[in-house]
Write a protein that holds these residues in place. Structure first.
Motif, mmCIF file in Angstrom:
data_model
loop_
_atom_site.group_PDB
_atom_site.id
_atom_site.type_symbol
_atom_site.label_atom_id
_atom_site.label_comp_id
_atom_site.label_asym_id
_atom_site.label_seq_id
_atom_site.Cartn_x
_atom_site.Cartn_y
_atom_site.Cartn_z
ATOM 1 N N ALA A 23 5.438 -27.388 21.011
ATOM 2 C CA ALA A 23 5.400 -28.611 21.813
ATOM 3 C C ALA A 23 5.472 -28.345 23.319
ATOM 4 O O ALA A 23 5.390 -29.273 24.116
ATOM 5 N N ARG B 197 5.818 -20.735 16.114
ATOM 6 C CA ARG B 197 6.626 -21.924 15.835
ATOM 7 C C ARG B 197 7.911 -21.929 16.677
ATOM 8 O O ARG B 197 8.322 -22.968 17.164
ATOM 9 N N ASP B 198 8.541 -20.767 16.839
ATOM 10 C CA ASP B 198 9.807 -20.702 17.574
ATOM 11 C C ASP B 198 9.804 -19.625 18.659
ATOM 12 O O ASP B 198 10.840 -19.139 19.065
ATOM 13 N N PRO C 140 13.352 -23.428 19.944
ATOM 14 C CA PRO C 140 12.881 -24.260 18.852
ATOM 15 C C PRO C 140 11.662 -25.083 19.278
ATOM 16 O O PRO C 140 11.545 -25.474 20.435
ATOM 17 N N ASP C 141 10.762 -25.297 18.358
ATOM 18 C CA ASP C 141 9.571 -26.120 18.583
ATOM 19 C C ASP C 141 8.745 -25.658 19.782
ATOM 20 O O ASP C 141 8.366 -26.449 20.639
#
Length: 84
Positions: free
Chosen positions: A48, A73-74, A44-45
């Motif tokens: 970042a 995104r994932d 996830p994420d």
């Protein structure tokens, strides 16, 4: 784009951890594909995650230093850094 392996790996589908250098806690991930040159990771994420990470795969005693070459995104595609 996922990295394509020349032969299927028993590590695909394995859990792993993304370790960042900043001292933050490791992030859980899943190995979607892995080859001698790199791996595709689901987490996830992924946006970042920094450009350089260390990948730990469950059941292995090796930590792989990686450079992010593509991100979604994932999902992350990483290249393993080879020792000099």
């Amino acid at each position: 784009m996922e990295l394509l392996s020349a032969r299927p790996s028993g590590l695909a589908g394995s859990p792993g951890e993304v370790v960042v250098d900043s001292g933050l806690p490791a992030l859980d991930c899943r190995i979607l594909d892995i080859s001698p040159a790199g791996a595709t990771l689901a987490l996830p994420d992924a946006g970042a995650v920094p450009e350089t990470i260390t990948l730990a795969v469950a059941g292995e005693f090796v930590m792989r230093r990686c450079r992010v070459v593509r991100r979604g995104r994932d999902r992350l595609v990483v290249a393993f850094e080879m020792p000099a």
